[in-house]
Scaffold this active site. Structure first.
Site, short mmCIF file in Angstrom:
data_model
loop_
_atom_site.label_atom_id
_atom_site.label_comp_id
_atom_site.label_asym_id
_atom_site.label_seq_id
_atom_site.Cartn_x
_atom_site.Cartn_y
_atom_site.Cartn_z
N ASP A 14 81.04 21.32 135.90
CA ASP A 14 80.84 21.06 137.66
C ASP A 14 79.25 20.82 137.82
O ASP A 14 78.70 21.53 137.07
CB ASP A 14 81.72 22.17 138.04
CG ASP A 14 83.23 22.49 137.69
OD1 ASP A 14 83.55 21.37 137.42
OD2 ASP A 14 83.35 23.45 137.71
N1 URA Z 1 85.28 25.65 133.98
C1 URA Z 1 84.94 25.59 135.38
O1 URA Z 1 85.61 25.74 135.95
N2 URA Z 1 83.82 24.52 135.39
C2 URA Z 1 82.96 24.18 134.53
O2 URA Z 1 82.02 23.49 134.75
C3 URA Z 1 83.59 24.38 133.29
C4 URA Z 1 84.50 25.07 132.89
#
Ligand code: URA
Length: 241
Positions: free
Chosen positions: A107
């Site tokens: 993310d």
């Molecule tokens: N899980 C998430 O919620 N975000 C990420 O970036 C990676 C795994």
């Protein structure tokens, strides 16, 4: 039969020197092919078959490039984006290769290890849930977790959307009053960790990927920097498969 390649293409493909720089190295007599000084930068060689050395050091041939990026928050795991800087914007020109893409997304607000490669087959292998390549994360939560949450993760959680997760590891770290945890996933659903904790009434305040397969994020790699991986490091990613 192995494919032939111009010497200057070989050097640039391995991020060793540009074509112009290769011509200079050849003129300076610093490049040997099978022990004999190279004659010209456009001389044909067979990578992996001919022995090429620079300043007396033999060069190994990697068909593909594999980079470890320490992604900072605020950068998107995409090859292009109209609004935010992308992981490719952080690759210095000497490591850049056409066809590079992130093998797995983090993310925008997540930090840590992103693998960049131009090897589609390898990326598919490490991302496929069937191959079970574990990805490790460290997270800080808004409230403590304990045995009940560890068991929920291990049992294979059902998210609010109805999606069922594979069993995941959750380990409460000694520091952080139960709010600092290590999570191990073998798959990568959208916002997975945030949604898993969300289903248990917790909010993820900080998230960082610390390991892919058997390869940890290099602690000495500053945030926003990237480095080329050696073939030994690439093998470490998948060695347990
Ligand atoms: N899980 C998430 O919620 N975000 C990420 O970036 C990676 C795994």
């Amino acid at each position: 039969m192995a494919e032939q390649m111009r010497l200057d293409k070989f050097f640039s493909s391995q991020s060793l020197a540009s074509r112009k720089e290769t011509a200079k190295l050849v003129r300076q007599g610093r490049v040997l092919v099978n022990g004999v000084p190279a004659k010209a930068a456009d001389q044909k060689i067979t990578p992996g078959c001919d022995r090429v050395s620079l300043d007396g050091e033999e060069l190994s041939f990697q068909k593909h490039v594999y980079l470890m990026l320490h992604k900072p928050a605020g950068v998107v795991s995409a090859t292009q984006d109209g609004r935010y800087p992308t992981v490719l914007d952080l690759v210095p020109p000497e490591l850049f290769r056409r066809g590079l893409f992130p093998a797995g997304r983090l993310d925008r607000d997540t930090e840590g290890f992103v693998l960049l490669t131009d090897d589609g087959e390898f990326a598919h292998d490490i991302l496929s849930p069937r191959r079970h390549v574990p990805k490790e994360y460290e997270a800080v939560l808004d409230a403590p977790v304990g045995d009940a949450e560890v068991e929920a993760f291990a049992g294979g959680m059902t998210l609010e959307s109805g999606e069922v997760c594979k069993p995941a590891g959750l380990c409460v770290l000694p520091q952080g009053d139960g709010r600092m945890v290590r999570v191990t996933l073998v798959e990568g659903k959208y916002h997975q960790i945030k949604r898993m904790f969300g289903a248990l009434g917790r909010k993820v305040e900080y998230l960082k990927r610390t390991k892919i397969g058997g390869l940890p994020l290099d602690e000495n790699l500053p945030k926003g920097s990237c480095k080329a991986l050696s073939s030994r490091e690439v093998s470490a990613i998948i060695k347990h498969i």
